[in-house]
Design a protein around this motif. Structure first.
Motif, PDB file in Angstrom:
ATOM      1  N   PRO A   1       0.821  -1.220   0.000  1.00 37.29           N
ATOM      2  CA  PRO A   1       0.000   0.000   0.000  1.00 37.29           C
ATOM      3  C   PRO A   1       0.851   1.264   0.000  1.00 37.29           C
ATOM      4  O   PRO A   1       0.307   2.362  -0.058  1.00 37.29           O
ATOM      5  CB  PRO A   1      -0.797  -0.135   1.307  1.00 37.29           C
ATOM      6  N   ARG A   2       2.200   1.115   0.086  1.00 33.19           N
ATOM      7  CA  ARG A   2       3.070   2.293   0.155  1.00 33.19           C
ATOM      8  C   ARG A   2       3.685   2.606  -1.203  1.00 33.19           C
ATOM      9  O   ARG A   2       4.685   2.006  -1.612  1.00 33.19           O
ATOM     10  CB  ARG A   2       4.205   2.052   1.160  1.00 33.19           C
ATOM     11  N   ARG A   3       3.087   3.575  -1.915  1.00 30.33           N
ATOM     12  CA  ARG A   3       3.688   4.027  -3.174  1.00 30.33           C
ATOM     13  C   ARG A   3       5.005   4.728  -2.821  1.00 30.33           C
ATOM     14  O   ARG A   3       5.051   5.540  -1.889  1.00 30.33           O
ATOM     15  CB  ARG A   3       2.734   5.004  -3.881  1.00 30.33           C
TER      16      ARG A   3
ATOM     17  N   GLY B   1      10.593  -6.422   7.037  1.00 29.56           N
ATOM     18  CA  GLY B   1      11.213  -5.672   8.113  1.00 29.56           C
ATOM     19  C   GLY B   1      12.252  -6.479   8.870  1.00 29.56           C
ATOM     20  O   GLY B   1      13.305  -5.962   9.256  1.00 29.56           O
ATOM     21  N   ASP B   2      11.969  -7.756   9.065  1.00 31.56           N
ATOM     22  CA  ASP B   2      12.877  -8.621   9.814  1.00 31.56           C
ATOM     23  C   ASP B   2      14.227  -8.694   9.096  1.00 31.56           C
ATOM     24  O   ASP B   2      14.288  -9.006   7.909  1.00 31.56           O
ATOM     25  CB  ASP B   2      12.247 -10.020   9.910  1.00 31.56           C
ATOM     26  N   PRO B   3      15.309  -8.421   9.832  1.00 33.72           N
ATOM     27  CA  PRO B   3      16.613  -8.432   9.166  1.00 33.72           C
ATOM     28  C   PRO B   3      17.231  -9.818   9.017  1.00 33.72           C
ATOM     29  O   PRO B   3      18.239  -9.976   8.336  1.00 33.72           O
ATOM     30  CB  PRO B   3      17.474  -7.571  10.099  1.00 33.72           C
TER      31      PRO B   3
ATOM     32  N   GLY C   1      11.579   0.915   7.709  1.00 31.58           N
ATOM     33  CA  GLY C   1      11.237   2.265   7.242  1.00 31.58           C
ATOM     34  C   GLY C   1      10.946   2.253   5.755  1.00 31.58           C
ATOM     35  O   GLY C   1      11.518   1.426   5.024  1.00 31.58           O
ATOM     36  N   PRO C   2      10.095   3.144   5.272  1.00 33.99           N
ATOM     37  CA  PRO C   2       9.659   3.097   3.865  1.00 33.99           C
ATOM     38  C   PRO C   2      10.766   3.338   2.837  1.00 33.99           C
ATOM     39  O   PRO C   2      10.614   2.979   1.677  1.00 33.99           O
ATOM     40  CB  PRO C   2       8.587   4.192   3.778  1.00 33.99           C
ATOM     41  N   GLN C   3      11.897   3.922   3.271  1.00 37.64           N
ATOM     42  CA  GLN C   3      12.979   4.220   2.327  1.00 37.64           C
ATOM     43  C   GLN C   3      14.206   3.313   2.540  1.00 37.64           C
ATOM     44  O   GLN C   3      15.213   3.487   1.866  1.00 37.64           O
ATOM     45  CB  GLN C   3      13.451   5.676   2.513  1.00 37.64           C
TER      46      GLN C   3
END
Ligand SMILES: Cc1cc2nc3c(=O)[nH]c(=O)nc-3n(C[C@H](O)[C@H](O)[C@H](O)COP(=O)(O)O)c2cc1C
Length: 205
Positions: free
Chosen positions: A10-12, A142-144, A177-179
């Motif tokens: 959902p994150r453009r 997200g999990d590294p 994070g988104p970036q």
């Protein structure tokens, strides 16, 4: 070459979008690409109600009765030579909008049953209007550390049922994070190479 990028985030402008764009750039470095990008969350795509009108009986002859964007999207898909499917890891699987989208691809498929001597269904498989296409898989999580085994499995198994052959994948970890993915040069390079491979493998149909 016509490529459809299906983005389940959902994150453009987020991690999945950025990685998918890298795959598309890799493809465009090899050949002229007409890119059709589909953000699934930006379309009206209803939940499958399980009526199976699209499938039985007889298989594949009736359209889905839901009044939304899917009929046009299905025709856009059939017009493509290759795909990039991108998703974030959400609750250890593909994003729910992408899963909803996949459940609406049944009209492109036809179940061909295997039957025993008494006509009972014992197994079977699918034919598909997307058969023979190639696809690249992109996953961001997200999990590294722990890999997205289930996310990958859901995508891979559905591609097999759709007759789409997987060229390869990029699984990028530690992107909360988104970036975050923008700093991961190895993953970005892998995505670019994947795009190049998508073109090469699609040419080998
Ligand atoms: C609802 C939700 C559930 C998530 N579940 C997981 C998870 O199970 N495992 C994981 O590693 N990351 C999980 N994440 C983190 C995302 O996978 C991560 O932030 C991803 O890079 C997002 O990609 P995007 O920027 O393209 O949306 C979750 C994020 C959200 C919003």
């Amino acid at each position: 070459m016509k490529i459809m990028a299906v983005i389940g985030s959902p994150r453009r402008g987020g991690n999945t979008d950025f990685l998918v764009d890298r795959v598309a750039r890799g493809a465009a470095s090899k050949t002229a690409v007409e890119l059709d990008t589909l953000f699934v969350t930006e379309h009206s795509i209803g939940y499958c109600t399980g009526c199976l009108t699209c499938t039985f009986p007889p298989p594949g002859t009736k359209a889905c009765p839901l009044p939304d964007d899917m009929p046009g999207i299905l025709e856009r898909m059939v017009a493509c030579d290759a795909f990039i499917f991108g998703t974030p890891n959400h609750m250890r699987t593909v994003s729910s909008p992408l899963l909803t989208f996949f459940s609406r691809l049944l009209p492109l498929m036809e179940f061909v049953p295997d039957t025993d001597a008494e006509g009972r269904i014992t197994g079977g498989g699918f034919t598909s209007r997307l058969s023979g296409r190639r696809a690249a898989i992109v996953i961001s999580q997200g999990d590294p550390v722990f890999s997205s085994a289930l996310v990958h499995e859901v995508l891979e198994r559905n591609l097999i049922d759709l007759g789409i052959r997987r060229v390869g994948d990029v699984i990028s970890r530690g992107n909360m994070g988104p970036q975050d993915v923008r700093a991961k040069s190895d993953d970005l390079e892998k995505a670019f190479q994947l795009g190049m491979n998508l073109v090469t493998m699609t040419g080998m149909r």
